[in-house]
Structures are given as structure tokens and as C-alpha cells.
Design a protein around this motif. Structure first.
Motif, PDB file in Angstrom:
ATOM      1  N   ALA A  25      55.764  20.755  52.624  1.00  0.00           N
ATOM      2  CA  ALA A  25      56.628  21.766  53.542  1.00  0.00           C
ATOM      3  C   ALA A  25      57.203  20.443  54.751  1.00  0.00           C
ATOM      4  O   ALA A  25      56.844  19.749  55.099  1.00  0.00           O
ATOM      5  N   SER A  26      58.037  21.470  55.690  1.00  0.00           N
ATOM      6  CA  SER A  26      58.837  20.064  56.389  1.00  0.00           C
ATOM      7  C   SER A  26      58.465  21.506  57.562  1.00  0.00           C
ATOM      8  O   SER A  26      58.464  22.538  57.983  1.00  0.00           O
ATOM      9  N   GLY A  27      58.604  20.390  59.289  1.00  0.00           N
ATOM     10  CA  GLY A  27      58.375  20.312  60.312  1.00  0.00           C
ATOM     11  C   GLY A  27      58.858  19.214  61.082  1.00  0.00           C
ATOM     12  O   GLY A  27      59.735  18.584  60.333  1.00  0.00           O
ATOM     13  N   ARG A  28      58.807  19.153  62.476  1.00  0.00           N
ATOM     14  CA  ARG A  28      59.685  18.608  63.162  1.00  0.00           C
ATOM     15  C   ARG A  28      58.626  18.305  64.408  1.00  0.00           C
ATOM     16  O   ARG A  28      58.033  19.227  65.023  1.00  0.00           O
ATOM     17  N   LYS A  67      51.470  25.246  56.303  1.00  0.00           N
ATOM     18  CA  LYS A  67      52.535  25.425  57.320  1.00  0.00           C
ATOM     19  C   LYS A  67      52.261  24.463  58.238  1.00  0.00           C
ATOM     20  O   LYS A  67      51.695  23.934  58.364  1.00  0.00           O
ATOM     21  N   VAL A  68      53.598  23.543  59.151  1.00  0.00           N
ATOM     22  CA  VAL A  68      53.200  23.009  59.773  1.00  0.00           C
ATOM     23  C   VAL A  68      53.986  23.296  60.591  1.00  0.00           C
ATOM     24  O   VAL A  68      55.365  24.461  61.407  1.00  0.00           O
ATOM     25  N   ALA A  69      53.509  23.649  62.444  1.00  0.00           N
ATOM     26  CA  ALA A  69      53.392  23.990  63.484  1.00  0.00           C
ATOM     27  C   ALA A  69      53.922  22.546  64.528  1.00  0.00           C
ATOM     28  O   ALA A  69      53.862  21.013  63.925  1.00  0.00           O
ATOM     29  N   ALA A 114      52.239  17.069  65.215  1.00  0.00           N
ATOM     30  CA  ALA A 114      52.224  18.022  64.103  1.00  0.00           C
ATOM     31  C   ALA A 114      51.163  18.458  63.673  1.00  0.00           C
ATOM     32  O   ALA A 114      50.029  17.742  63.316  1.00  0.00           O
ATOM     33  N   GLY A 115      50.446  19.248  63.805  1.00  0.00           N
ATOM     34  CA  GLY A 115      49.573  20.328  63.643  1.00  0.00           C
ATOM     35  C   GLY A 115      49.961  20.859  62.061  1.00  0.00           C
ATOM     36  O   GLY A 115      51.406  21.945  61.521  1.00  0.00           O
ATOM     37  N   LEU A 116      49.225  21.057  60.660  1.00  0.00           N
ATOM     38  CA  LEU A 116      48.936  21.639  59.675  1.00  0.00           C
ATOM     39  C   LEU A 116      48.289  22.700  59.458  1.00  0.00           C
ATOM     40  O   LEU A 116      47.275  22.328  60.022  1.00  0.00           O
ATOM     41  N   SER A 117      48.335  23.149  58.165  1.00  0.00           N
ATOM     42  CA  SER A 117      47.153  24.215  57.754  1.00  0.00           C
ATOM     43  C   SER A 117      47.691  24.622  56.916  1.00  0.00           C
ATOM     44  O   SER A 117      48.810  24.632  56.131  1.00  0.00           O
TER      45      SER A 117
END
Length: 238
Positions: free
Chosen positions: A124-127, A46-48, A54-57
Motif C-alpha cells: 500500500a502507498s502513503g506519504r 492501510k497507511v496513515a 507513517a502509521g500502518l494498520s
């Protein structure tokens, strides 16, 4: 003629012997080094969203061979390693990728064992957000402000906002210098903004004619790392 046949037969036998030795040596080398064992991949990446980060878990498997994970981004031109402690298996691992530009990202995560063998990647994608996002945020409007009596020798200030409700609004943060010269920051939560026509807050020990600076706070994602804010506005309360 017989000698020619004899020479040819010897050559064939020598070639077969060399070939046999070569294959045997290769097989022996394979047995000595052993087959490569690849570590288990991660699960539930998951990407926050964060402010320029950005925070990855993810969940690391119970595979005891895993010693670290490597995060790639920007088409694998950037990366960082995360050590995986034995006590973290199986459990959730968290990592923060800092110093990012304000844009979308695709992150890939691989695990590694002590031999340097790499697992299958998981992406996984995020911003990451920043000033451009904050410039588009709107503040609640102040519809009333006044000085009200308080216990002498102090006064208080009453400020009333006209709220609008958007998913992600946390509330309003207001900062002022009180009558004792101390800087105070108060947060008016947005819990009631969905149904209220106005929200008010009393600021104690407020000096008449003083200023109050406020900004509306936004949480762009439920699990976001940072709260972002609209451009600050300053009002004077006579």
C-alpha cells in the motif's frame, strides 16, 4: 566379444541401481523435512500520513502459525519487524514507521511463521509530510484585536479571525503568557468556519501590551497521525 557385452550389461545395472538409490534417498529426505507451509497473508493494509512518519494498520488472519510481520520500504532496503501475539488473531495490528523523509512511500508487509517461511506480500502507498508541506500552509488573518474589561485586577483580550474553510483545517492554536506568568495555549476549533464570516475568542488574564502567537492547524488526512501547522505569527495587543 561376450566379455564386452557382459561388462556393458553390468555397467547398465550398476547405473540403474545407483540412480534408484539416489532417487529413493532424495524422496526420503523430502518426506523427513516435509513440504513447506506458508503463512497466511495480511488483509486490508492501510497507511496513515504523519509528520516524518507513517502509521500502518492491517488485519491479521486467524492462522496460528503467524508469529511476526515484516514491513519493507525504500525498495526493501529498509525494514522493521512487528511481533504478532496469539491474542491478536484475528484483529487489527498497528505499527508506526518513524524517521522517514518527507516523500511518498510504498510499504510491503509479509507474515512469517516459526520456520521462517514467508507469506505473499501485500503493499500500500502513503506519504510522510514535514516542513515543506507546512511552509505552504496559510494562516487565518486577524481582523480585530483589543483589550476588554475583566474582573479586577485582570484584563482579557478579544481576537477576531477572518476564517477560510479548507478540508483538513482543524482550527487555530494560540499561545500567550498570562498575567500570573503562566503560559497558556488555547485552541479555537474550526467547526463553524464553513459558514462564519468571522470567528472570535477571548483570552483571559491577558496583560495589555502583551503578545499572542498563533498558528492555523491542519489535519492532512482524516486518519492522519499528526496535526500539522502553518508558520506561527505573533501579534501585540495594546
Amino acid at each position: 566379444m561376450k566379455s564386452m557385452y557382459l561388462a556393458g550389461a553390468v555397467a547398465v545395472l550398476l547405473s540403474a541401481a545407483v540412480s534408484s538409490c539416489t532417487k529413493s534417498d532424495d524422496y526420503k529426505e523430502f518426506l523427513e523435512s516435509g513440504p513447506q507451509i506458508y503463512p497466511a497473508k495480511i488483509d486490508s493494509l492501510k497507511v496513515a500520513t504523519g509528520r516524518y512518519r507513517a502509521g500502518l494498520s492491517w488485519i491479521v488472519s486467524s492462522d496460528p502459525s503467524v508469529v511476526k510481520a515484516r514491513i519493507y520500504w525504500n525498495n526493501r532496503s529498509d525494514s522493521m519487524d512487528v511481533a504478532i501475539d496469539a491474542a491478536q488473531r484475528p484483529d487489527t495490528v498497528k505499527a508506526i514507521v518513524a524517521g522517514l523523509e518527507e516523500k511518498p512511500y510504498t510499504f510491503e508487509v509479509f507474515t512469517f511463521n516459526k520456520q521462517g517461511n514467508r507469506s505473499i506480500g501485500v503493499s500500500a502507498s502513503g506519504r510522510a509530510l514535514g516542513e515543506r508541506y507546512e511552509e505552504a500552509l496559510l494562516n487565518w488573518s486577524v481582523v480585530h484585536k483589543q483589550i476588554i474589561p475583566a474582573a479586577p485586577p485582570y484584563s482579557s483580550a478579544l481576537v477576531v479571525w477572518s476564517p477560510f474553510y479548507l478540508d483538513g483545517i482543524v482550527g487555530v492554536s494560540a499561545t500567550y503568557t498570562d498575567a500570573d506568568g503562566n503560559q497558556q495555549t488555547k485552541v479555537l476549533p474550526a467547526d463553524a468556519a464553513a459558514s462564519a464570516t468571522s470567528l472570535s475568542f477571548v483570552f483571559e488574564k491577558f496583560t495589555p501590551g502583551g503578545t499572542l502567537t498563533y498558528t492555523t492547524l491542519y489535519l492532512p488526512q482524516k486518519q492522519a497521525l499528526d496535526t500539522l501547522s502553518a508558520a506561527p505569527e505573533t501579534i501585540t495587543i495594546p
